[in-house]
Design a protein around this motif. Sequence first.
Motif, PDB file in Angstrom:
ATOM      1  N   THR A 134       0.827  -1.205   0.000  1.00  0.00           N
ATOM      2  CA  THR A 134       0.000   0.000   0.000  1.00  0.00           C
ATOM      3  C   THR A 134       0.860   1.253   0.000  1.00  0.00           C
ATOM      4  O   THR A 134       0.413   2.306  -0.456  1.00  0.00           O
ATOM      5  CB  THR A 134      -0.943   0.035   1.226  1.00  0.00           C
ATOM      6  OG1 THR A 134      -0.174   0.017   2.419  1.00  0.00           O
ATOM      7  CG2 THR A 134      -1.909  -1.124   1.201  1.00  0.00           C
ATOM      8  N   GLU A 135       2.088   1.141   0.485  1.00  0.00           N
ATOM      9  CA  GLU A 135       2.994   2.284   0.504  1.00  0.00           C
ATOM     10  C   GLU A 135       3.766   2.415  -0.806  1.00  0.00           C
ATOM     11  O   GLU A 135       4.208   3.502  -1.160  1.00  0.00           O
ATOM     12  CB  GLU A 135       3.971   2.159   1.668  1.00  0.00           C
ATOM     13  CG  GLU A 135       3.282   2.181   3.025  1.00  0.00           C
ATOM     14  CD  GLU A 135       4.234   1.846   4.168  1.00  0.00           C
ATOM     15  OE1 GLU A 135       5.454   1.721   3.923  1.00  0.00           O
ATOM     16  OE2 GLU A 135       3.744   1.705   5.288  1.00  0.00           O
ATOM     17  N   GLU A 136       3.938   1.285  -1.527  1.00  0.00           N
ATOM     18  CA  GLU A 136       4.779   1.284  -2.723  1.00  0.00           C
ATOM     19  C   GLU A 136       3.998   1.343  -4.034  1.00  0.00           C
ATOM     20  O   GLU A 136       4.506   1.853  -5.032  1.00  0.00           O
ATOM     21  CB  GLU A 136       5.651   0.011  -2.720  1.00  0.00           C
ATOM     22  CG  GLU A 136       6.580  -0.067  -1.530  1.00  0.00           C
ATOM     23  CD  GLU A 136       7.282  -1.411  -1.433  1.00  0.00           C
ATOM     24  OE1 GLU A 136       6.978  -2.315  -2.243  1.00  0.00           O
ATOM     25  OE2 GLU A 136       8.122  -1.560  -0.536  1.00  0.00           O
TER      26      GLU A 136
END
Length: 172
Positions: A134-136
């Motif tokens: 979700t961060e990448e």
Amino acid sequence: LSIALAILTAVLFSRYLTTRLERLRVGAALIGRGFFEQTIDVPAGDELGDLAKSFNEMRVRLRSAHEQLTGQNEELQRRHDELESERRTSESLLLNILPQQIATELRLNGAVQPRIYEDVTIMFTDFVRFSVSTEEVPAQELVRVLHEYFTAFDEIITKYGLEKLKTIGDSY
């Protein structure tokens, strides 16, 4: 001469009464059928005029009551439509998380009888490194991939007649 005058007076008075009574009858009938704009035109000055005036006042009150009831009926219909929409939404949500048979039993009885199954398999899936992803990965891409996987799982479930209990986040 007096008899002729009496007959003439009786005919004129009869015509006078008949005309006014007919106006009252027709006007009252129209008001009774809901034509609240109808007024009864009988000149005041005698009992028939007073009666016509009373009918006209009643007509105004009836029109007001009719308008009020019509407004209340429209409000009731609007609320009924809202409740029906909410019921359909609730039903859809219930069927989304429970099998049809269980949802029907719950809706009809307010409870569900426990069932015993001799042989069951429960599958739990979890996407590894989803939280890190979700961060990448851009949000649109992440949603597209999850949709692709969950759609494939749904097709497998439909093909084999299985039941999906729930989907939360990246868990199926």
